[in-house]
Write an enzyme that holds these catalytic residues in place. Structure first.
Site, mmCIF file in Angstrom:
data_model
loop_
_atom_site.group_PDB
_atom_site.id
_atom_site.type_symbol
_atom_site.label_atom_id
_atom_site.label_comp_id
_atom_site.label_asym_id
_atom_site.label_seq_id
_atom_site.Cartn_x
_atom_site.Cartn_y
_atom_site.Cartn_z
ATOM 1 N N ASP A 174 -5.438 2.136 10.603
ATOM 2 C CA ASP A 174 -4.463 3.333 10.515
ATOM 3 C C ASP A 174 -3.468 2.399 10.079
ATOM 4 O O ASP A 174 -3.294 1.964 10.815
ATOM 5 C CB ASP A 174 -4.408 4.493 11.658
ATOM 6 C CG ASP A 174 -3.285 5.666 11.723
ATOM 7 O OD1 ASP A 174 -3.843 6.404 11.198
ATOM 8 O OD2 ASP A 174 -2.188 5.003 11.701
ATOM 9 N N ASN A 182 8.505 6.142 5.504
ATOM 10 C CA ASN A 182 8.288 7.273 5.347
ATOM 11 C C ASN A 182 9.436 7.744 5.296
ATOM 12 O O ASN A 182 10.824 7.743 3.951
ATOM 13 C CB ASN A 182 7.724 8.547 5.087
ATOM 14 C CG ASN A 182 6.066 8.786 4.599
ATOM 15 O OD1 ASN A 182 6.039 8.321 3.371
ATOM 16 N ND2 ASN A 182 5.530 9.765 4.845
ATOM 17 N N HIS A 187 9.358 9.261 0.501
ATOM 18 C CA HIS A 187 8.034 9.491 0.517
ATOM 19 C C HIS A 187 7.380 9.066 -0.977
ATOM 20 O O HIS A 187 6.205 8.477 -0.677
ATOM 21 C CB HIS A 187 7.595 11.041 0.071
ATOM 22 C CG HIS A 187 6.328 11.455 0.369
ATOM 23 N ND1 HIS A 187 5.839 12.024 -0.263
ATOM 24 C CD2 HIS A 187 5.862 12.350 1.926
ATOM 25 C CE1 HIS A 187 4.255 12.210 0.756
ATOM 26 N NE2 HIS A 187 4.517 12.526 1.869
ATOM 27 N N ASP A 191 4.059 6.327 -0.927
ATOM 28 C CA ASP A 191 2.711 6.811 -1.507
ATOM 29 C C ASP A 191 2.260 5.691 -2.104
ATOM 30 O O ASP A 191 1.221 5.162 -2.516
ATOM 31 C CB ASP A 191 2.879 7.950 -3.107
ATOM 32 C CG ASP A 191 3.487 9.115 -2.175
ATOM 33 O OD1 ASP A 191 2.630 10.063 -1.350
ATOM 34 O OD2 ASP A 191 3.156 10.002 -2.876
ATOM 35 N N GLU A 218 -2.390 9.180 6.723
ATOM 36 C CA GLU A 218 -2.690 7.059 6.104
ATOM 37 C C GLU A 218 -4.122 6.579 6.656
ATOM 38 O O GLU A 218 -2.897 5.472 7.492
ATOM 39 C CB GLU A 218 -0.874 6.673 7.147
ATOM 40 C CG GLU A 218 -0.458 7.424 7.859
ATOM 41 C CD GLU A 218 -1.733 7.958 9.242
ATOM 42 O OE1 GLU A 218 -1.930 9.094 8.827
ATOM 43 O OE2 GLU A 218 -0.946 7.498 10.210
HETATM 44 N N1 LIG Z 1 4.184 9.308 1.243
HETATM 45 C C1 LIG Z 1 3.085 9.425 1.831
HETATM 46 N N2 LIG Z 1 2.975 9.344 3.603
HETATM 47 C C2 LIG Z 1 1.740 10.431 4.005
HETATM 48 C C3 LIG Z 1 0.491 10.825 2.862
HETATM 49 N N3 LIG Z 1 -0.269 10.545 4.286
HETATM 50 C C4 LIG Z 1 0.799 11.348 5.239
HETATM 51 N N4 LIG Z 1 1.867 10.898 5.503
HETATM 52 C C5 LIG Z 1 2.451 10.565 6.443
HETATM 53 O O1 LIG Z 1 2.128 9.596 7.117
HETATM 54 C C6 LIG Z 1 2.603 9.597 8.698
HETATM 55 C C7 LIG Z 1 1.971 9.591 9.649
HETATM 56 O O2 LIG Z 1 2.762 9.287 10.216
HETATM 57 P P1 LIG Z 1 2.018 9.883 12.421
HETATM 58 O O3 LIG Z 1 0.648 10.388 12.232
HETATM 59 O O4 LIG Z 1 3.043 10.687 13.559
HETATM 60 O O5 LIG Z 1 1.997 8.188 12.398
HETATM 61 P P2 LIG Z 1 2.763 6.497 12.254
HETATM 62 O O6 LIG Z 1 3.948 7.456 12.459
HETATM 63 O O7 LIG Z 1 1.594 6.480 10.896
HETATM 64 O O8 LIG Z 1 2.523 6.440 13.642
HETATM 65 P P3 LIG Z 1 1.323 5.133 14.086
HETATM 66 O O9 LIG Z 1 -0.376 5.838 13.696
HETATM 67 O O10 LIG Z 1 1.226 5.703 15.592
HETATM 68 O O11 LIG Z 1 1.330 4.018 14.364
HETATM 69 C C8 LIG Z 1 3.764 11.030 8.039
HETATM 70 O O12 LIG Z 1 4.970 11.120 8.352
HETATM 71 C C9 LIG Z 1 2.709 11.800 7.051
HETATM 72 O O13 LIG Z 1 3.376 12.912 6.636
HETATM 73 C C10 LIG Z 1 0.935 10.390 1.753
HETATM 74 O O14 LIG Z 1 -0.175 10.893 0.842
HETATM 75 N N5 LIG Z 1 1.712 9.883 1.277
#
Ligand SMILES: Nc1nc2c(ncn2[C@@H]2O[C@H](COP(=O)(O)OP(=O)(O)OP(=O)(O)O)[C@@H](O)[C@H]2O)c(=O)[nH]1
Length: 303
Positions: A174, A182, A187, A191, A218
């Site tokens: 992860d 982001n 965003h 990506d 992610e």
């Molecule tokens: N740019 C982009 N962002 C994505 C995509 N899929 C998920 N995300 C973003 O990934 C982020 C994941 O955030 P969280 O689940 O809070 O986790 P984190 O900020 O990585 O924090 P930790 O996992 O605790 O380290 C979210 O803001 C989603 O919008 C994608 O396809 N593209």
């Protein structure tokens, strides 16, 4: 993967017919030939499977209709269209062949342009089906396998590991603080970052039975057949190190000045009554532990 040049397997025992069909079709397609039923069954199942089978009903060992039935019943070969070629011009025979799974039926002596046209039509349909099935198992952003493919693959590998009593390992990865990434870079940049990570992970997973998929936003997952906990942990660390070595700047991270991953590892030799979800939950809880331990690290589930 959808092929550039499609291939036709000719199942025919008469030399002159093989030559005629081969000459006509080799201009557009790759040609393979089987001269008996047993050989045909082996060739239809080989790694580079044919896209279409031209099957002469009169074969020396296995009857063509029986061969058609076996190919249509086999999970591995049932998607290959079969055109039957026969000298029996009887409606009943044609209906019988089609009921066994053949897609078309050509009577000898055949017209060359009609045969070529029918082969082209069925190959075009096969190509479209292949493209659809390819799209249905891939993630459009990263090109990696998607969750649907992962679900089917882990189930099949779990059953195989159970049968063979071998270890099956799972690595969940992860991206750390990706929401902050982001928010900071936008965003679109997010990506592109995910695409770079996906390419990097794929380049570092080399064994043919391994499967890398995008599990969620992610989050990535690697299914690793016949790997024990120790070797899976070594690989998970190698994957995290490779992504860190990309040094993709992450100014909003509290862990490092570049993008990092956290990893969770689990490996098990399954019992008959254990569901595969047990392995997924174990890897997930190890990933949770890695996040709790401060991120940018790998943790292992020890059940
Ligand atoms: N740019 C982009 N962002 C994505 C995509 N899929 C998920 N995300 C973003 O990934 C982020 C994941 O955030 P969280 O689940 O809070 O986790 P984190 O900020 O990585 O924090 P930790 O996992 O605790 O380290 C979210 O803001 C989603 O919008 C994608 O396809 N593209």
């Amino acid at each position: 993967m959808v092929k550039e040049k499609q291939s036709v397997l000719i199942i025919e025992d008469e030399e002159v017919n093989i030559r005629v069909l081969g000459q006509i079709l080799s201009r557009e397609f790759n040609i393979d030939v089987a001269t008996c039923g047993r050989d045909a069954l082996v060739r239809a199942e080989q790694d580079e499977m044919p896209d279409l089978i031209l099957l002469d009903v009169t074969m020396p060992d296995i009857d063509g209709y029986e061969l058609c039935r076996q190919l249509s019943d086999n999970e591995k070969t049932r998607h290959i269209p079969i055109i039957l070629i026969t000298s029996e011009d009887q409606e009943k025979q044609e209906a019988y062949g089609l009921s066994l799974g053949a897609v078309d039926y050509i009577v000898k002596p055949f017209s060359v342009p009609v045969l070529v046209a029918r082969v082209r039509t069925h190959l075009q349909l096969k190509r479209q089906r292949d493209m659809l099935s390819d799209l249905s198992v891939h993630d459009s952003l990263t090109g990696l396998y998607n969750r649907r493919k992962f679900d089917g693959y882990i189930e099949a590998e779990w059953r195989r590991a159970c049968r063979n009593q071998t270890s099956l390992a799972l690595v969940m990865l992860d991206v750390d603080l990706f929401k902050a990434y982001n928010d900071h870079y936008g965003h679109m940049a997010g990506d592109r970052c995910l695409q770079r990570i996906a390419d990097c992970l794929l380049a570092n997973i080399q064994r043919s039975g391994d499967l890398l998929a995008r599990y969620g936003g992610e989050e990535f997952v690697a299914v690793l057949p016949e790997l024990d906990r120790h070797d899976a942990t070594v690989l998970a660390q190698k994957l995290c190190d490779a992504v860190a070595a990309l040094t993709v700047p992450h100014a909003a991270s509290t862990v490092a000045d570049h993008v990092t991953l956290s990893g969770g590892v689990a490996a098990m030799v399954p019992d008959i009554d254990m569901p595969s979800s047990q392995l997924i939950e174990a890897a997930d809880s190890a990933l949770y532990a890695a996040k709790k331990a401060g991120r940018d690290c790998v943790q292992v589930y020890v059940g």
